[in-house]
Design a protein around this motif. Structure first.
Motif, PDB file in Angstrom:
ATOM      1  N   LYS A  95      91.108  61.043 -33.726  1.00 51.09           N
ATOM      2  CA  LYS A  95      90.742  60.895 -35.126  1.00 51.09           C
ATOM      3  C   LYS A  95      89.587  59.913 -35.256  1.00 51.09           C
ATOM      4  O   LYS A  95      89.539  58.902 -34.561  1.00 51.09           O
ATOM      5  N   ALA A  96      88.648  60.202 -36.144  1.00 48.80           N
ATOM      6  CA  ALA A  96      87.501  59.326 -36.380  1.00 48.80           C
ATOM      7  C   ALA A  96      87.762  58.453 -37.597  1.00 48.80           C
ATOM      8  O   ALA A  96      88.523  58.839 -38.497  1.00 48.80           O
ATOM      9  N   ALA A  99      77.257  52.853 -47.388  1.00 49.37           N
ATOM     10  CA  ALA A  99      78.385  53.439 -46.659  1.00 49.37           C
ATOM     11  C   ALA A  99      79.250  52.369 -46.019  1.00 49.37           C
ATOM     12  O   ALA A  99      78.774  51.293 -45.640  1.00 49.37           O
ATOM     13  N   PHE A 100      80.536  52.668 -45.904  1.00 49.05           N
ATOM     14  CA  PHE A 100      81.461  51.871 -45.112  1.00 49.05           C
ATOM     15  C   PHE A 100      82.496  52.825 -44.534  1.00 49.05           C
ATOM     16  O   PHE A 100      82.544  54.008 -44.904  1.00 49.05           O
ATOM     17  N   ALA A 101      83.287  52.349 -43.602  1.00 50.29           N
ATOM     18  CA  ALA A 101      84.292  53.207 -42.969  1.00 50.29           C
ATOM     19  C   ALA A 101      85.602  52.451 -42.847  1.00 50.29           C
ATOM     20  O   ALA A 101      85.624  51.220 -42.793  1.00 50.29           O
ATOM     21  N   VAL A 102      86.695  53.191 -42.799  1.00 46.43           N
ATOM     22  CA  VAL A 102      88.040  52.612 -42.764  1.00 46.43           C
ATOM     23  C   VAL A 102      88.505  52.507 -41.316  1.00 46.43           C
ATOM     24  O   VAL A 102      88.644  53.534 -40.632  1.00 46.43           O
ATOM     25  N   PRO A 103      88.755  51.299 -40.816  1.00 47.32           N
ATOM     26  CA  PRO A 103      89.230  51.155 -39.435  1.00 47.32           C
ATOM     27  C   PRO A 103      90.709  51.510 -39.308  1.00 47.32           C
ATOM     28  O   PRO A 103      91.392  51.784 -40.303  1.00 47.32           O
ATOM     29  N   PHE A 104      91.207  51.477 -38.082  1.00 51.46           N
ATOM     30  CA  PHE A 104      92.588  51.851 -37.797  1.00 51.46           C
ATOM     31  C   PHE A 104      93.467  50.625 -37.589  1.00 51.46           C
ATOM     32  O   PHE A 104      92.996  49.552 -37.197  1.00 51.46           O
ATOM     33  N   SER A 105      94.758  50.805 -37.843  1.00 49.19           N
ATOM     34  CA  SER A 105      95.771  49.844 -37.434  1.00 49.19           C
ATOM     35  C   SER A 105      96.804  50.576 -36.584  1.00 49.19           C
ATOM     36  O   SER A 105      96.889  51.805 -36.616  1.00 49.19           O
ATOM     37  N   SER A 106      97.593  49.824 -35.826  1.00 43.12           N
ATOM     38  CA  SER A 106      98.495  50.444 -34.855  1.00 43.12           C
ATOM     39  C   SER A 106      99.761  50.989 -35.475  1.00 43.12           C
ATOM     40  O   SER A 106     100.360  51.916 -34.966  1.00 43.12           O
ATOM     41  N   ASP A 145      81.583  63.532 -33.181  1.00 44.44           N
ATOM     42  CA  ASP A 145      81.628  64.855 -33.811  1.00 44.44           C
ATOM     43  C   ASP A 145      81.491  64.744 -35.334  1.00 44.44           C
ATOM     44  O   ASP A 145      80.666  65.426 -35.946  1.00 44.44           O
ATOM     45  N   SER A 146      82.289  63.899 -35.942  1.00 46.24           N
ATOM     46  CA  SER A 146      82.286  63.787 -37.400  1.00 46.24           C
ATOM     47  C   SER A 146      81.037  63.071 -37.907  1.00 46.24           C
ATOM     48  O   SER A 146      80.366  63.535 -38.828  1.00 46.24           O
ATOM     49  N   GLY A 147      80.716  61.937 -37.279  1.00 55.00           N
ATOM     50  CA  GLY A 147      79.536  61.187 -37.708  1.00 55.00           C
ATOM     51  C   GLY A 147      78.254  61.949 -37.465  1.00 55.00           C
ATOM     52  O   GLY A 147      77.330  61.919 -38.289  1.00 55.00           O
ATOM     53  N   GLY A 148      78.172  62.652 -36.330  1.00 55.74           N
ATOM     54  CA  GLY A 148      76.970  63.419 -36.034  1.00 55.74           C
ATOM     55  C   GLY A 148      76.758  64.554 -37.009  1.00 55.74           C
ATOM     56  O   GLY A 148      75.635  64.874 -37.398  1.00 55.74           O
ATOM     57  N   ALA A 158      77.930  53.956 -40.337  1.00 55.43           N
ATOM     58  CA  ALA A 158      79.135  53.197 -40.691  1.00 55.43           C
ATOM     59  C   ALA A 158      80.315  53.591 -39.810  1.00 55.43           C
ATOM     60  O   ALA A 158      81.102  52.737 -39.374  1.00 55.43           O
ATOM     61  N   MET A 159      80.444  54.877 -39.515  1.00 62.53           N
ATOM     62  CA  MET A 159      81.546  55.336 -38.679  1.00 62.53           C
ATOM     63  C   MET A 159      81.359  54.879 -37.233  1.00 62.53           C
ATOM     64  O   MET A 159      82.315  54.429 -36.581  1.00 62.53           O
ATOM     65  N   TYR A 160      80.143  54.996 -36.711  1.00 59.70           N
ATOM     66  CA  TYR A 160      79.856  54.510 -35.362  1.00 59.70           C
ATOM     67  C   TYR A 160      80.145  53.014 -35.263  1.00 59.70           C
ATOM     68  O   TYR A 160      80.764  52.525 -34.310  1.00 59.70           O
ATOM     69  N   ASP A 161      79.659  52.259 -36.259  1.00 58.19           N
ATOM     70  CA  ASP A 161      79.804  50.810 -36.261  1.00 58.19           C
ATOM     71  C   ASP A 161      81.282  50.426 -36.278  1.00 58.19           C
ATOM     72  O   ASP A 161      81.717  49.545 -35.525  1.00 58.19           O
ATOM     73  N   THR A 162      82.068  51.072 -37.122  1.00 56.64           N
ATOM     74  CA  THR A 162      83.490  50.755 -37.234  1.00 56.64           C
ATOM     75  C   THR A 162      84.234  51.085 -35.945  1.00 56.64           C
ATOM     76  O   THR A 162      85.088  50.309 -35.491  1.00 56.64           O
TER      77      THR A 162
END
Length: 687
Positions: free
Chosen positions: A246-247, A267-274, A364-367, A380-384
């Protein structure tokens, strides 16, 4: 006196023992801290405040405390016209205390001029030097290194107060629920969905993106406001649960304005938590980051954002197929960029396979978004994703160093350049994890070529990850060093640093544009360092003479912007960031850079793609073979053009046209910009 004098040595020792992490040598550590502070005397109000808030029990791991003396607290109380009881009753007392605490052991030696300390409150504190005295924010450090083992105390002469942040919606004031409405692509024939709900302190925006006929969903409200005096917008939201493959979800925060029919997005992106219980995250978006002007999907390259005429707030999910959910907690503005934290990334536990699948999904998604023209969303997605690797538990030091190197390269330059720097780092991570050779250098744009990535197994230069992500909530052990200025490094020489600026212009300065604040420094180099810490800073006025000696005034204007406000100031010298200096921080790849950025969508200069400028992970074709193929193909095209021209001339000599140009009904449609044929894999998606 009173309550303050009632604190016994044992009480103080017990209280400070709560600061230590369980399992650490708490008894020895707390005895050292308590005995040191009590023997020094004058910390009773601080101890009362820690007990009142319960903050001590919440602090785990290694911490650094910047401890205001009782004299410092008394000066604050006098200025506020308040008593100690009033202070202890303040709702923001926990924030005041957290502003004085940082994770890790930060010694006095780490507090170099130009360094920045990330506090637990969120604000970052700049370090400067006045003679032999170190200054944190506007507090002087009067004693240093007063503890040992898992904690360090520095004594300061002033109580630091949290910066003012204007709440636009959410947060302690609650959401203006009736003001928000959802708009989806159904207005254009699309099939995406959207819904807004409110749960506790969160505004929950959810739905599903369907690319059949559309591809967007948004939630928005009207909000007339003048943002021209603010540095940017601070968002607080929840992370999403990590799933392999998942991206990070990319989003637009869009500001409408009354003076234009165009809206301006960042733009910003949502990071993941465990875990399923999400963690709070924060991201700061500078005002000049709202640089994508669009209306009904059409961009405007010449439109300029007028921050004084904002009239709406909008959050968009664009072209990322499937279900989504965004949980926003607050939208605020900040007056200075240092009033906001570094981007936060929860610490997740991931193995090599999960790292690879996350990176590939992000590519895939960011590209795909990049190809649609949404470069800022891709970035933003790459950076996150890169910051997530830095903060994670599981990646090796060598893999983390590659992510950090990409992030360091992406601290300056255009969106295109930043995205390619991170893409190159991702490719190297994928190759190293798979045990294969890295992608040939010639497949990347020239401005990211060069030997700036650590080699396979190399952990990079010391401090390569400092200042890139807020690790306050991370499971990583902190290195305990204050972050260097984002645009420079701790090893940069004074001559190189000042070489980024034009000047000094003796006896000159800018009036009315010193909107990034002032501080006191010991020399122009320190002022230059502070300017480079702020993306919007274009110049500074340095107090070089007389009563203003050591003053440092930072500005978002240069001479061209200031116009007649650039004038004579006899006691100041003016310095301006040069065009080359603005991007020098990321030029390690080569000694010189092209004058213009090469678009990812151009295949003219690099092999292997019909629409972009670099190869994809897993593309094993050699550079020599690829070059030969393109040479042969180019020769064939030239010969074909020549043969075609000869045939046309011959045809015109023997035939008379039967229809006007462009009216042939059976001619195949040729779409400008659409490639005819395809070679190799897509450099962003890898397809």
């Amino acid at each position: 006196e009173g309550k303050a004098s009632s604190f016994s040595m044992s009480h103080a020792r017990w209280l400070l023992c709560l600061v230590a992490v369980a399992g650490a040598p708490a008894r020895v550590l707390c005895q050292i801290i308590a005995e040191t502070l009590v023997s020094q005397g004058g910390f009773s109000i601080l101890l009362l405040a820690l007990e009142k808030t319960g903050l001590a029990t919440a602090l785990t791991g290694e911490v650094t405390v910047f401890a205001p003396t009782d004299a410092a607290f008394n000066r604050l109380l006098q200025s506020l016209g308040a008593s100690a009881e009033d202070l202890l009753a303040r709702a923001d007392l926990p924030d005041i205390l957290r502003l004085h605490v940082a994770t890790g052991q930060i010694t006095a030696e780490n507090l170099a001029s130009g360094a920045v300390v990330q506090s637990l409150e969120g604000a970052r504190l700049a370090v400067s030097i006045d003679g032999a005295t170190k200054i944190l924010g506007d507090a002087r450090i009067v004693q240093s290194n007063l503890a040992a083992d898992s904690g360090i105390v520095h004594v300061i002469d002033k109580v630091l107060l949290p910066p003012r942040r204007r709440l636009l919606d959410g947060g302690s004031g609650g959401w203006q629920q009736s003001a928000w409405r959802v708009t989806v692509d159904g207005v254009m024939g699309g099939r995406s969905t959207g819904n807004v709900d409110f749960a506790g302190s969160a505004m929950v925006f959810s739905g599903n993106i369907n690319l059949n006929g559309g591809g967007f969903s948004s939630v928005q409200r009207s909000y007339p406001i003048d943002l021209s005096s603010y540095a940017g917008v601070l968002l607080e939201f929840e992370s999403s649960t990590f799933k392999a493959g998942k991206a990070p979800l990319g989003l637009h925060l869009q500001l409408g304005q009354s003076s234009s029919s165009y809206s301006f997005a960042a733009a910003f992106a949502v990071p993941f938590s465990s875990t399923s219980s999400s963690e709070r995250c924060k991201v700061f978006i500078p005002i000049d980051g709202f640089d994508r002007a669009s209306r009904l999907g059409y961009e405007c390259a010449s439109c300029k954002f007028d921050a004084s005429r904002v009239n709406s707030l909008e959050v968009y999910v664009l072209f990322q197929i499937g279900a989504f959910e965004v949980r926003l907690h607050s939208i605020k503005t900040v007056e200075k960029s240092l009033d906001a934290p570094l981007p936060t990334a929860p610490s997740i536990s991931i193995d090599s396979g999960q790292i690879s699948s996350m990176i590939q999904a992000t590519i895939d998604s960011g590209g795909s978004l990049y190809d649609k023209g949404y470069k800022e969303l891709c970035l933003a997605m790459y950076d996150t994703a890169a910051r997530q690797i830095v903060a994670a538990v599981g990646p090796s030091a060598a893999i983390r160093a590659l992510a950090c190197a990409g992030l360091q390269q992406a601290t300056s330059g255009t969106k295109v350049r930043k995205a390619w720097a991170l893409r190159k780092a991702f490719d190297a991570i994928l190759a190293d994890l798979a045990g294969r050779d890295r992608t040939w250098e010639g497949r990347y744009p020239s401005y990211v070529q060069g030997d700036w990535l650590p080699r396979r197994g190399d952990t990079g230069t010391p401090g390569i990850c400092e200042g890139l992500v807020d690790l306050s909530s991370s499971g990583q052990a902190s290195t305990g060093s204050a972050s260097p200025a984002p645009a420079t490094t701790t090893t940069e020489s004074s001559s190189n640093l000042m070489g980024r600026f034009i000047g000094p212009f003796t006896g000159m300065g800018i009036s009315g544009w010193n909107d990034l604040g002032s501080s006191r420094v010991s020399d122009p180099k320190q002022c230059a360092t502070r300017c480079l810490q702020i993306a919007r800073c274009k110049s500074f006025d340095y107090g070089a003479r007389g009563s203003v000696a050591g003053e440092c005034w930072l500005s978002t204007a240069d001479r061209a912007i200031a116009g007649s406000d650039y004038k004579a100031w006899s006691l100041y010298d003016y310095y301006e960031l040069s065009t080359e200096g603005a991007t020098a921080g990321s030029s390690a790849a080569s000694s010189s850079l092209p004058q213009s950025e090469m678009s990812m969508n151009s295949a003219a200069n690099l092999p292997g793609s019909s629409s972009e400028a670099a190869g994809s992970p897993g593309d094993d074709s050699s550079g020599a073979l690829s070059s030969l193929m393109w040479i042969l193909l180019g020769g064939g095209v030239v010969c074909g053009i020549g043969l075609g021209a000869a045939c046309v001339l011959l045809y015109k000599r023997v035939r008379t046209p039967k229809f006007a140009m462009g009216s042939a009904p059976n001619d195949p449609a040729i779409v400008v910009g659409q490639p005819v044929g395809s070679y190799g894999k897509h450099p962003v998606t890898g397809a």
